[in-house]
Write a protein that holds these residues in place. Sequence first.
Motif, mmCIF file in Angstrom:
data_model
loop_
_atom_site.group_PDB
_atom_site.id
_atom_site.type_symbol
_atom_site.label_atom_id
_atom_site.label_comp_id
_atom_site.label_asym_id
_atom_site.label_seq_id
_atom_site.Cartn_x
_atom_site.Cartn_y
_atom_site.Cartn_z
ATOM 1 N N TRP A 162 0.820 -1.211 0.000
ATOM 2 C CA TRP A 162 0.000 0.000 0.000
ATOM 3 C C TRP A 162 0.855 1.262 0.000
ATOM 4 C CZ3 TRP A 162 -4.775 1.213 -1.091
ATOM 5 C CH2 TRP A 162 -5.275 2.460 -0.711
ATOM 6 N N ASN A 163 0.585 2.146 -0.984
ATOM 7 C CA ASN A 163 1.257 3.441 -1.008
ATOM 8 C C ASN A 163 0.269 4.597 -1.228
ATOM 9 O OD1 ASN A 163 0.581 3.135 -3.681
ATOM 10 N ND2 ASN A 163 2.671 3.224 -4.478
ATOM 11 N N GLY A 164 -1.028 4.280 -1.140
ATOM 12 C CA GLY A 164 -2.043 5.308 -1.283
ATOM 13 C C GLY A 164 -2.323 5.742 -2.704
ATOM 14 N N SER A 165 -1.721 5.090 -3.693
ATOM 15 C CA SER A 165 -1.898 5.491 -5.096
ATOM 16 C C SER A 165 -3.215 4.966 -5.662
ATOM 17 C CB SER A 165 -0.742 4.957 -5.946
ATOM 18 O OG SER A 165 -0.795 3.538 -6.014
ATOM 19 N N VAL A 193 4.969 8.365 4.351
ATOM 20 C CA VAL A 193 5.233 9.761 4.694
ATOM 21 C C VAL A 193 4.030 10.333 5.433
ATOM 22 C CG1 VAL A 193 6.781 10.102 2.748
ATOM 23 C CG2 VAL A 193 4.352 10.558 2.462
ATOM 24 N N ASP A 194 4.283 11.371 6.209
ATOM 25 C CA ASP A 194 3.191 12.056 6.895
ATOM 26 C C ASP A 194 2.307 12.754 5.883
ATOM 27 O OD1 ASP A 194 3.889 11.375 9.519
ATOM 28 O OD2 ASP A 194 5.374 12.977 9.608
ATOM 29 N N GLU A 201 3.032 6.602 10.653
ATOM 30 C CA GLU A 201 2.845 5.401 11.461
ATOM 31 C C GLU A 201 1.480 4.757 11.229
ATOM 32 O OE1 GLU A 201 3.964 8.260 12.540
ATOM 33 O OE2 GLU A 201 6.046 7.794 13.058
ATOM 34 N N LEU A 202 0.515 5.537 10.775
ATOM 35 C CA LEU A 202 -0.833 5.020 10.549
ATOM 36 C C LEU A 202 -1.140 4.843 9.059
ATOM 37 C CD1 LEU A 202 -2.852 7.032 13.229
ATOM 38 C CD2 LEU A 202 -2.121 4.636 13.337
ATOM 39 N N ALA A 203 -0.100 4.735 8.251
ATOM 40 C CA ALA A 203 -0.308 4.545 6.813
ATOM 41 C C ALA A 203 -1.185 3.322 6.570
ATOM 42 C CB ALA A 203 1.040 4.369 6.108
ATOM 43 N N GLY A 204 -2.208 3.496 5.763
ATOM 44 C CA GLY A 204 -3.111 2.392 5.451
ATOM 45 C C GLY A 204 -4.291 2.266 6.390
ATOM 46 N N ALA A 205 -4.372 3.129 7.414
ATOM 47 C CA ALA A 205 -5.458 3.004 8.396
ATOM 48 C C ALA A 205 -6.816 3.246 7.763
ATOM 49 C CB ALA A 205 -5.224 3.983 9.549
ATOM 50 N N THR A 222 4.558 -1.234 8.627
ATOM 51 C CA THR A 222 5.387 -0.335 7.826
ATOM 52 C C THR A 222 6.840 -0.765 7.939
ATOM 53 O OG1 THR A 222 5.740 1.233 9.635
ATOM 54 C CG2 THR A 222 3.813 1.601 8.215
ATOM 55 N N ASP A 223 7.639 -0.315 6.972
ATOM 56 C CA ASP A 223 9.072 -0.568 7.016
ATOM 57 C C ASP A 223 9.759 0.534 6.219
ATOM 58 O OD1 ASP A 223 11.507 -1.710 7.567
ATOM 59 O OD2 ASP A 223 10.970 -3.710 6.818
ATOM 60 N N ILE A 224 11.048 0.679 6.433
ATOM 61 C CA ILE A 224 11.814 1.680 5.698
ATOM 62 C C ILE A 224 12.908 0.982 4.908
ATOM 63 C CG2 ILE A 224 11.301 3.590 7.254
ATOM 64 C CD1 ILE A 224 13.946 3.073 8.644
#
Length: 280
Positions: A162-165, A193-194, A201-205, A222-224
């Motif tokens: 997931w990257n929000g695209s 990213v914020d 931290e809540l990416a994909g929520a 998440t991971d970097i």
Amino acid sequence: MAYKTIIAVLDSPKTALQVTRFASALARQYDAHVIGLHAERLATVPIVAPMEIPDPVSVQALQDMAREETKETEAAFRSHAQSEGISHEWRSFVTGAGFNSQAIIDSARSVDLVIAVQTNPDDRSEHRADLETFLFESGRPVIMIPYVQKEPQPIKRVLIAWNGSREAARATFDALPLLKSADQVEIFSVDPVDMGSQSAELAGAEIAATLARHGVKATLATDITNGVPASSVIENRLSDSSIDLLVMGAYSHSRLWELLFGGVTRAVMESMTAPTLLSR
């Protein structure tokens, strides 16, 4: 929502049974109809030097070989589909455009799901290039099977890259029938990213909340990259979590096959370890 019409892309006798088995497993799960789709390419005309006269004997031999491959592919498909008792039909097209024939693309655009096998790294033929282009011109979600996976496995653990695209969102909803039947679903974000609506931290929520309303309980992770390619981070997650299906958006930056799979998508496709549902 369920998959009711599935195309099994059967490009050669070598992979016909592999793809048919996978399509049959999904057909039984969703009571779906399976279309075995094959493209028989017209033989390229050999030229006899120095007079540059087409060699009819060579042309006929090549066409006979292609026709024999079509018969073997059809036999493998029909035999397995009949033994499994699934609703099925066979469609074969003879065309100079291969899988890029408009009639073949039109067939794919009228189904719920397309299933094909990953390109073997040792087979980078023009025929395979046509097939890759077709998959992304179809406009339908595509499940690519790793060429090393000969038998279908139950899809119990799913990872959503997931990257929000737009592409990731479409792939997620295209995969909804599989997500609803899975035991575990993880929404995995690499280098999030914020944003104004949520923190990294809540990416994909938000997509997780939407899936929950469909009865899908998804966890967030998440991971970097830390200098490692994002594709490697995803592949490591697949391996560590014993994932049965990867769901991700696909990108197309050029009509040339070499550039069809941009960035992360291309890297994952070349070294895939789990069946992957792609949408764009």
